[in-house]
Design an enzyme around this catalytic site. Structure first.
Site, PDB file in Angstrom:
ATOM      1  N   HIS A 170     -14.951   8.301  41.198  1.00 45.30           N
ATOM      2  CA  HIS A 170     -14.779   9.800  41.942  1.00 45.30           C
ATOM      3  C   HIS A 170     -16.092   9.927  42.533  1.00 45.30           C
ATOM      4  CE1 HIS A 170     -11.967  10.286  38.384  1.00 45.30           C
ATOM      5  NE2 HIS A 170     -11.069  10.403  39.385  1.00 45.30           N
ATOM      6  N   GLN A 220       3.615  15.568  39.703  1.00 45.76           N
ATOM      7  CA  GLN A 220       3.378  14.216  39.870  1.00 45.76           C
ATOM      8  C   GLN A 220       3.487  13.624  38.449  1.00 45.76           C
ATOM      9  OE1 GLN A 220      -0.593  14.570  41.624  1.00 45.76           O
ATOM     10  NE2 GLN A 220      -1.030  12.638  40.384  1.00 45.76           N
ATOM     11  N   MET A 254      -8.025  14.469  39.549  1.00 45.89           N
ATOM     12  CA  MET A 254      -7.436  15.094  38.611  1.00 45.89           C
ATOM     13  C   MET A 254      -8.666  15.321  37.313  1.00 45.89           C
ATOM     14  SD  MET A 254      -3.522  13.878  38.152  1.00 45.89           S
ATOM     15  CE  MET A 254      -3.922  12.323  37.506  1.00 45.89           C
ATOM     16  N   LYS A 257      -8.188   2.068  44.855  1.00 43.96           N
ATOM     17  CA  LYS A 257      -7.590   1.902  43.509  1.00 43.96           C
ATOM     18  C   LYS A 257      -6.137   2.205  43.546  1.00 43.96           C
ATOM     19  CE  LYS A 257      -7.739   2.149  38.660  1.00 43.96           C
ATOM     20  NZ  LYS A 257      -7.117   3.138  38.563  1.00 43.96           N
TER      21      LYS A 257
END
Ligand code: AMP
Length: 287
Positions: free
Chosen positions: A38, A62, A31, A156
């Site tokens: 990331h 979401q 995102m 995570k």
């Protein structure tokens, strides 16, 4: 590296590059507001695939109505620079209207992938109804758009990883799902795009989450296997946090356990007060 917004353009570009490179496609869905967590996924994808696509999309389906969709950090320019440095081939950064059709914007409904109730309506799904339906739907769309061979997800978001692996099995996607280790700051705070919401005091308080996890792991390594005792220990450390859940589940089934026998995960979601907001953070550790 190319930054692409439109589905059809990405499809065309991937096809073109694939005809030249003849290799595997690795997808890293994000995102945005990229950090080293990331980047660890992107680096792994870069090593293992000839073509790497990073998607940057804050997915409206979401987010619940009272969540941080509008204020979620959007930093595409910085994200693109990081991706370019990491050797990414394509950054796919669509607008919501490139991903969802007019029907969705009019009726707030679209075709969804809905994993079984018991899998999604616990842990994070309990306080975020519909969240994992939205996640599975966007991930499936990205699989179809990119035709990737491998997709990379962080541990995570352990429940998300479990649910996506289940979706891939249940729907026979011919895609390898690769789970990547949690990247932490030097003081053990798990990296998260939402850490940018934390002021100095909140950041200090947030450290109690990883403190609790590492303490529980230590106790477990020393032979304490009773989950009630382990959970109480974690809660005692997190008294300054608003704990949403602290649970121990089996890695294989994601079901609650009473005693740590095989591989287990302790998972925590908690809110930290930071100014006027209550920032929701998640973290977990393998026991
Ligand atoms: P997000 O942008 O938060 O949706 O995250 C995109 C991907 O990066 C997900 O698969 C996350 O699990 C992963 N990720 C986020 N933070 C971390 C971290 N600290 N370590 C490893 N992976 C992470």
């Amino acid at each position: 590296m190319k930054i692409i917004n439109k589905v059809e353009e990405l499809r065309l570009e991937i096809k073109k590059l694939k005809s030249e490179k003849q290799g595997h496609i690795g997808l890293v869905p994000t995102m945005g507001a990229l950090h080293n967590g990331h980047l660890s996924l992107i680096e792994k994808a870069r090593k293992e695939n000839e073509i790497v696509v990073v998607s940057v999309f804050v997915n409206p389906t979401q987010f619940g109505p009272n969540e941080d969709y509008d204020k979620y950090p959007r930093t595409l320019e910085a994200d693109s620079k990081l991706c370019e440095k990491a050797g990414v081939d394509f950054v796919f950064a669509p607008a919501p209207s490139d991903i969802y059709d007019e029907y969705y914007f009019k009726h707030k409904e679209t075709t969804l992938i809905c994993p079984p109730y018991d899998v999604v309506n616990k842990l994070c799904g309990k306080s975020r109804p519909g969240h994992f339906d939205g996640v599975c739907t966007i991930v499936a769309k990205l699989f179809n758009i990119t035709k990737c061979d491998r997709a990379y997800f962080g541990k995570k978001d352990a429940q998300q990883l479990f649910i996506i692996q289940k979706m891939v099995r249940d729907l026979n996607f011919d895609i390898e799902i690769i789970g990547c280790p949690i990247v932490r700051e030097a003081d053990n705070l798990a990296l998260s795009s939402r850490n940018t919401y934390l002021d100095d005091d909140a950041r200090k308080t947030a450290l109690d989450i990883s403190k609790a996890l590492f303490k529980v792991k230590e106790l477990c390594n020393n032979g304490i296997k009773d989950c009630a005792v382990l959970i109480d220990t974690a809660l005692a450390i997190m008294q300054n946090l608003e704990v949403e859940y602290t649970e121990i589940v089996s890695v294989d089934t994601f079901e609650k356990i009473n005693t740590v026998e095989g591989k287990a995960l302790m998972l925590i979601a908690a809110r930290v007060k930071s100014g006027d907001s209550r920032v929701r953070l998640i973290d977990n550790i393998e026991l």
